[in-house]
Design a protein around this motif. Structure first.
Motif, PDB file in Angstrom:
ATOM      1  N   ASP A  46       0.810  -1.220   0.000  1.00  0.00           N
ATOM      2  CA  ASP A  46       0.000   0.000   0.000  1.00  0.00           C
ATOM      3  C   ASP A  46       0.845   1.272   0.000  1.00  0.00           C
ATOM      4  OD1 ASP A  46      -2.200  -1.627   2.344  1.00  0.00           O
ATOM      5  OD2 ASP A  46      -2.350  -1.549   0.159  1.00  0.00           O
ATOM      6  N   ALA A  50      -4.690  -7.504  -4.506  1.00  0.00           N
ATOM      7  CA  ALA A  50      -5.112  -6.302  -3.803  1.00  0.00           C
ATOM      8  C   ALA A  50      -4.098  -5.174  -3.885  1.00  0.00           C
ATOM      9  CB  ALA A  50      -5.375  -6.641  -2.328  1.00  0.00           C
ATOM     10  N   GLN A  51      -2.982  -5.398  -4.587  1.00  0.00           N
ATOM     11  CA  GLN A  51      -1.940  -4.387  -4.640  1.00  0.00           C
ATOM     12  C   GLN A  51      -2.357  -3.170  -5.442  1.00  0.00           C
ATOM     13  OE1 GLN A  51       1.641  -6.220  -6.005  1.00  0.00           O
ATOM     14  NE2 GLN A  51       1.966  -7.381  -4.126  1.00  0.00           N
ATOM     15  N   SER A  52      -3.200  -3.333  -6.413  1.00  0.00           N
ATOM     16  CA  SER A  52      -3.629  -2.214  -7.238  1.00  0.00           C
ATOM     17  C   SER A  52      -5.136  -2.335  -7.480  1.00  0.00           C
ATOM     18  CB  SER A  52      -2.876  -2.195  -8.571  1.00  0.00           C
ATOM     19  OG  SER A  52      -3.070  -3.402  -9.271  1.00  0.00           O
ATOM     20  N   PRO A  53      -5.835  -1.200  -7.589  1.00  0.00           N
ATOM     21  CA  PRO A  53      -7.289  -1.269  -7.782  1.00  0.00           C
ATOM     22  C   PRO A  53      -7.635  -1.857  -9.138  1.00  0.00           C
ATOM     23  CG  PRO A  53      -6.490   0.991  -7.994  1.00  0.00           C
ATOM     24  CD  PRO A  53      -5.340   0.178  -7.496  1.00  0.00           C
ATOM     25  N   THR A  86     -11.155   2.299 -10.927  1.00  0.00           N
ATOM     26  CA  THR A  86     -11.075   3.599 -10.272  1.00  0.00           C
ATOM     27  C   THR A  86     -12.146   4.516 -10.853  1.00  0.00           C
ATOM     28  OG1 THR A  86      -8.694   3.413  -9.848  1.00  0.00           O
ATOM     29  CG2 THR A  86      -9.641   5.633  -9.832  1.00  0.00           C
ATOM     30  N   GLN A 118     -12.019   3.622  -5.322  1.00  0.00           N
ATOM     31  CA  GLN A 118     -11.144   2.605  -5.893  1.00  0.00           C
ATOM     32  C   GLN A 118     -11.642   1.232  -5.474  1.00  0.00           C
ATOM     33  OE1 GLN A 118      -7.055   3.566  -4.857  1.00  0.00           O
ATOM     34  NE2 GLN A 118      -6.878   4.864  -6.663  1.00  0.00           N
ATOM     35  N   TYR A 119     -11.896   0.398  -6.474  1.00  0.00           N
ATOM     36  CA  TYR A 119     -12.380  -0.960  -6.229  1.00  0.00           C
ATOM     37  C   TYR A 119     -11.201  -1.929  -6.236  1.00  0.00           C
ATOM     38  CZ  TYR A 119     -17.307   0.298  -6.996  1.00  0.00           C
ATOM     39  OH  TYR A 119     -18.560   0.829  -6.893  1.00  0.00           O
ATOM     40  N   TYR A 120     -11.120  -2.760  -5.197  1.00  0.00           N
ATOM     41  CA  TYR A 120     -10.158  -3.847  -5.128  1.00  0.00           C
ATOM     42  C   TYR A 120     -10.931  -5.170  -5.221  1.00  0.00           C
ATOM     43  CZ  TYR A 120      -6.830  -0.251  -3.741  1.00  0.00           C
ATOM     44  OH  TYR A 120      -6.046   0.871  -3.727  1.00  0.00           O
ATOM     45  N   GLN A 121     -10.256  -6.270  -5.026  1.00  0.00           N
ATOM     46  CA  GLN A 121     -10.933  -7.557  -5.191  1.00  0.00           C
ATOM     47  C   GLN A 121     -11.968  -7.821  -4.102  1.00  0.00           C
ATOM     48  OE1 GLN A 121      -8.079 -10.735  -5.608  1.00  0.00           O
ATOM     49  NE2 GLN A 121      -7.712 -10.285  -7.766  1.00  0.00           N
ATOM     50  N   GLU A 158     -12.425   1.586  -1.584  1.00  0.00           N
ATOM     51  CA  GLU A 158     -11.936   2.679  -0.765  1.00  0.00           C
ATOM     52  C   GLU A 158     -12.394   4.018  -1.320  1.00  0.00           C
ATOM     53  OE1 GLU A 158      -7.844   1.147   1.385  1.00  0.00           O
ATOM     54  OE2 GLU A 158      -7.694   2.484  -0.356  1.00  0.00           O
ATOM     55  N   ARG A 168     -12.340   2.716   4.066  1.00  0.00           N
ATOM     56  CA  ARG A 168     -12.454   1.412   3.413  1.00  0.00           C
ATOM     57  C   ARG A 168     -13.780   0.753   3.769  1.00  0.00           C
ATOM     58  NH1 ARG A 168      -7.402  -2.553   3.852  1.00  0.00           N
ATOM     59  NH2 ARG A 168      -6.569  -0.800   2.644  1.00  0.00           N
TER      60      ARG A 168
END
Length: 212
Positions: A19, A82-85, A88, A108-111, A115, A175
């Protein structure tokens, strides 16, 4: 036995190495990220014994950091994702009230979570104020599903963005989990300053409508 150091957490803010831009390892399981290191450097160069940055850092809840444990293949795959969205959404909505401004910047959507990134511009806290409260967020979509921000949220002082001594700027993230369903078309985001109830008159929550 080898360990996945990507699971290391900053001892000051609790974020994982994935992050942040850089993570510096100390003895044992102690780590510090580049942003917290810069914050410490700013505090060292501030002649005031109790600067707002120092108070904000001292008021943070303790971060319990355990030595990194080996990951299973499933955990390794989930953490890498989860390292990058994966998506967005730029919002750029702004509202003002009682001398404060709240700017919602991005979703920003992650798996497994999403956020909200925001900026909070407000008058500086009084000298000696012990902590910077996080803004409380409440989110509801058009299907009736509701979220509140979880412990993954954070807020950082950004004196470099302040336009003068009469305002302070804080950059934050909130989050939420789980992700919205495919049926979600709109999000209603309400945000409240937890200290606002002590103002005269009490501040009202901000409310934003977002179309996805």
């Amino acid at each position: 036995m080898s360990f996945d150091r990507s699971m290391a957490r900053c001892s000051f803010c609790g974020r994982y190495s994935s992050d942040v831009r850089r993570m510096i390892a100390g003895p044992g399981a102690a780590y510090i990220c580049d942003e917290c290191l810069q914050l410490c450097n700013d505090i060292l160069h501030d002649p005031a014994p109790f600067s707002p940055q120092a108070l904000e850092l001292a008021s943070r809840p303790p971060v319990v950091v355990a030595a990194p444990q080996p990951l299973t293949p499933q955990e390794r795959s989930a953490h890498t994702g989860a390292q990058s969205p994966v998506r967005t959404i730029t919002i750029e909505l702004e509202q003002k009230q009682q001398g404060m401004t709240l700017i919602l910047h991005q979703l920003q959507y992650y798996q497994e979570f999403f956020e909200l990134q925001y900026l909070w511009i407000r008058p500086p806290f009084n000298a000696g104020f012990a902590f910077v409260p996080r803004i409380i967020f409440f989110v509801k979509d058009n299907t009736g599903v509701q979220w509140t921000g979880d412990r993954g949220g954070m807020i950082l002082a950004r004196p470099d963005l302040a336009s003068g001594p009469n305002n302070a700027v804080y950059q934050g993230t909130a989050r939420f989990r789980p992700l919205p369903s495919p049926e979600t078309r709109t999000l209603t985001i309400r945000a409240a300053d937890p200290l606002g109830q002590f103002e005269t008159p009490p501040s009202q929550p901000w409310q934003f409508e977002i179309t996805l």
